[in-house]
Design a protein around this motif. Structure first.
Motif, short mmCIF file in Angstrom:
data_model
loop_
_atom_site.label_atom_id
_atom_site.label_comp_id
_atom_site.label_asym_id
_atom_site.label_seq_id
_atom_site.Cartn_x
_atom_site.Cartn_y
_atom_site.Cartn_z
N LEU A 89 -20.26 -15.31 -39.66
CA LEU A 89 -20.37 -14.65 -40.97
C LEU A 89 -19.21 -15.05 -41.88
CD1 LEU A 89 -21.52 -11.03 -39.99
CD2 LEU A 89 -22.85 -12.74 -41.25
N LYS A 90 -18.03 -15.20 -41.31
CA LYS A 90 -16.86 -15.63 -42.11
C LYS A 90 -17.03 -17.05 -42.60
CE LYS A 90 -12.77 -14.91 -40.48
NZ LYS A 90 -11.67 -14.85 -39.50
N SER A 91 -17.40 -17.96 -41.70
CA SER A 91 -17.45 -19.38 -42.07
C SER A 91 -18.64 -19.72 -42.95
CB SER A 91 -17.47 -20.25 -40.82
OG SER A 91 -18.68 -20.07 -40.09
N GLU A 92 -19.78 -19.09 -42.72
CA GLU A 92 -21.00 -19.43 -43.46
C GLU A 92 -21.17 -18.60 -44.73
OE1 GLU A 92 -23.42 -21.83 -42.51
OE2 GLU A 92 -21.96 -22.46 -41.00
N TYR A 93 -20.68 -17.37 -44.72
CA TYR A 93 -20.95 -16.46 -45.85
C TYR A 93 -19.70 -15.84 -46.46
CZ TYR A 93 -25.91 -16.76 -44.70
OH TYR A 93 -27.19 -17.22 -44.49
N GLY A 94 -18.52 -16.15 -45.94
CA GLY A 94 -17.30 -15.67 -46.55
C GLY A 94 -16.99 -14.20 -46.32
N ILE A 103 -30.91 -5.63 -41.44
CA ILE A 103 -30.65 -7.03 -41.74
C ILE A 103 -30.54 -7.79 -40.42
CG2 ILE A 103 -29.04 -8.69 -42.76
CD1 ILE A 103 -30.45 -7.07 -44.86
N LEU A 104 -31.52 -8.64 -40.13
CA LEU A 104 -31.54 -9.42 -38.90
C LEU A 104 -30.79 -10.73 -39.12
CD1 LEU A 104 -32.82 -9.59 -35.97
CD2 LEU A 104 -34.64 -10.95 -37.04
N LEU A 105 -29.70 -10.93 -38.39
CA LEU A 105 -28.86 -12.12 -38.60
C LEU A 105 -29.63 -13.42 -38.36
CD1 LEU A 105 -25.41 -11.07 -37.06
CD2 LEU A 105 -26.33 -10.68 -39.36
N ALA A 106 -30.58 -13.40 -37.44
CA ALA A 106 -31.36 -14.61 -37.15
C ALA A 106 -32.12 -15.10 -38.37
CB ALA A 106 -32.33 -14.33 -36.00
N ASP A 107 -32.47 -14.19 -39.27
CA ASP A 107 -33.21 -14.59 -40.47
C ASP A 107 -32.31 -15.22 -41.52
OD1 ASP A 107 -35.60 -13.76 -39.38
OD2 ASP A 107 -35.61 -11.81 -40.38
N TYR A 108 -31.01 -15.27 -41.26
CA TYR A 108 -30.06 -15.86 -42.20
C TYR A 108 -29.30 -17.03 -41.59
CZ TYR A 108 -31.12 -11.92 -45.20
OH TYR A 108 -31.77 -11.01 -46.01
N GLY A 109 -29.82 -17.58 -40.51
CA GLY A 109 -29.24 -18.80 -39.97
C GLY A 109 -28.47 -18.66 -38.67
N PHE A 110 -28.38 -17.45 -38.13
CA PHE A 110 -27.72 -17.30 -36.84
C PHE A 110 -28.76 -17.64 -35.77
CE2 PHE A 110 -25.87 -14.65 -33.31
CZ PHE A 110 -24.65 -15.32 -33.23
N ASN A 111 -28.94 -18.95 -35.54
CA ASN A 111 -30.11 -19.45 -34.83
C ASN A 111 -29.87 -19.71 -33.34
OD1 ASN A 111 -28.44 -21.62 -35.48
ND2 ASN A 111 -30.12 -23.06 -35.72
N THR A 112 -29.11 -18.84 -32.72
CA THR A 112 -28.98 -18.92 -31.27
C THR A 112 -30.27 -18.48 -30.59
OG1 THR A 112 -27.74 -18.11 -29.35
CG2 THR A 112 -28.03 -16.58 -31.16
N TYR A 113 -30.54 -19.04 -29.42
CA TYR A 113 -31.56 -18.46 -28.55
C TYR A 113 -30.95 -17.25 -27.85
CZ TYR A 113 -34.20 -22.83 -29.11
OH TYR A 113 -34.89 -23.88 -29.63
#
Length: 347
Positions: free
Chosen positions: A151-156, A202-212
């Protein structure tokens, strides 16, 4: 020849000759132990379903599921050779294993999306991830060095807004300008029942946190020595998840409730509904390749994100931590409602 493969060959010969294979039921079952990463719950439902409805047995397996918990570490038991398979929370654990030269390998991903969410108050009017930035964020000690670094690196996002999350929802409920981490399959319902309001999600996976997530992990030596056993455990687990999501999941839920009396019918039904609604298990690549699917591009993408976030080292060979050998075969596609598949693909 492997006794299970021999039985299959004999059965096929009998059927070809027009003889019923039903009498051929005696077979040597391979004993298999599988450790979960938490107490029995709906998020583990497909595994318990495969055990309870006899799917593992049909694949020649006598499976024992060993639940995890706050004082249990089944991953250590796997590494020590006391378990055959364990449940890995997400792909980060694979990267960690490579970095620390731990010889374990991910062989299937039961969750296409990590269920990690932030829940919010209706008054905060949060509709997207960026809206969380001004809020106080209740984050666990495990979340800070992992997904929050993304969240820090991708969204500040800023760590100055963090307060410790101790798995107690009361501080969040009391602060209307806050958000709390949780799982989409459980925390929103708990908040609704406790605080009497329906939280935003807010589901983090829907914003690019694409871990399995919820991966099956085993030791490299078991893959080398007995790949057929690994294949059968993966296939049967996949079938179990189709049965749990789309069939009669009462057997699996009964086993979960027996092991964990805190699991209610309401929460189990809620978990299944949310797994379906958000595509946690069955979405994306699974629509073509079947539940359990993984692909190289996605693992590479997540690895790059974690490197940028400073969570993992860039010099590790992350590809050693997983294999596509046992998945992406379309197993169980015919069990999905309205499936166009005519039959289960051959193994």
């Amino acid at each position: 020849m492997n006794p299970v493969l021999l039985l299959r060959a004999l059965t096929a010969g009998l059927l070809a000759a027009g003889i019923s294979a039903e009498p051929v039921v005696a077979q040597t079952l391979d004993k298999v132990s599988f450790g979960t990463n938490w107490v029995a719950e709906g998020e583990h439902g497909g595994f318990f379903q495969a055990l309870a409805d006899g799917t593992y047995r049909k694949y020649g397996l006598d499976v024992t599921i060993v639940p995890g918990g706050p004082n249990d570490n089944n991953r250590i038991q796997l590494i020590a050779g006391k378990l055959d398979f364990s449940m890995s929370a997400n792909t980060l654990q694979s990267f960690d294993a490579i970095a620390n030269k731990v010889p374990v390998v991910e062989v299937a991903a039961m969750f296409q999306k990590d269920p990690q969410v932030f829940v919010t108050h209706p008054e905060s009017n949060v509709t997207k991830l960026e809206d969380l930035k001004p809020l106080t964020l209740f984050v666990s000690k495990e979340g800070i060095p992992t997904y929050f670094q993304w969240l820090k690196s991708e969204y500040g996002f800023s760590e100055a807004k963090i307060k410790p999350y101790t798995f107690n929802s009361q501080p969040f409920i009391a602060d209307k300008q806050s958000a709390m981490q949780g799982y989409v399959t459980s925390e929103p319902l708990a908040i609704e029942k406790t605080a009497k309001f329906k939280p935003g999600v807010i589901l983090l996976a829907d914003y690019g946190f694409n871990t399995y997530s919820t991966l099956i992990e085993t030791r490299a030596d078991l893959i080398d020595k007995n790949p057929d056993l690994v294949q059968r455990f993966v296939d049967a687990s996949i079938i179990g998840w189709y049965h749990y999501l789309y069939g009669d999941n009462a057997p699996g839920n009964a086993m979960i409730k027996k092991l964990n009396p805190e699991m209610t019918d309401e929460l189990l039904a809620y978990s299944v509904a949310k797994m379906k609604e958000y595509g946690i298990v069955d979405s994306g690549d699974t629509l073509r390749d079947g539940i359990g699917a993984m692909n190289d591009a996605r693992v590479a993408s997540f690895f790059d994100k974690m490197v940028r976030a400073g969570v993992v080292r860039s010099d590790i060979d992350y590809r050693k931590g997983y294999t596509l050998r046992f998945i992406n075969k379309g197993v169980g596609l015919d069990l999905r409602p309205n499936s166009s598949a005519e039959k289960e693909p051959s193994r």
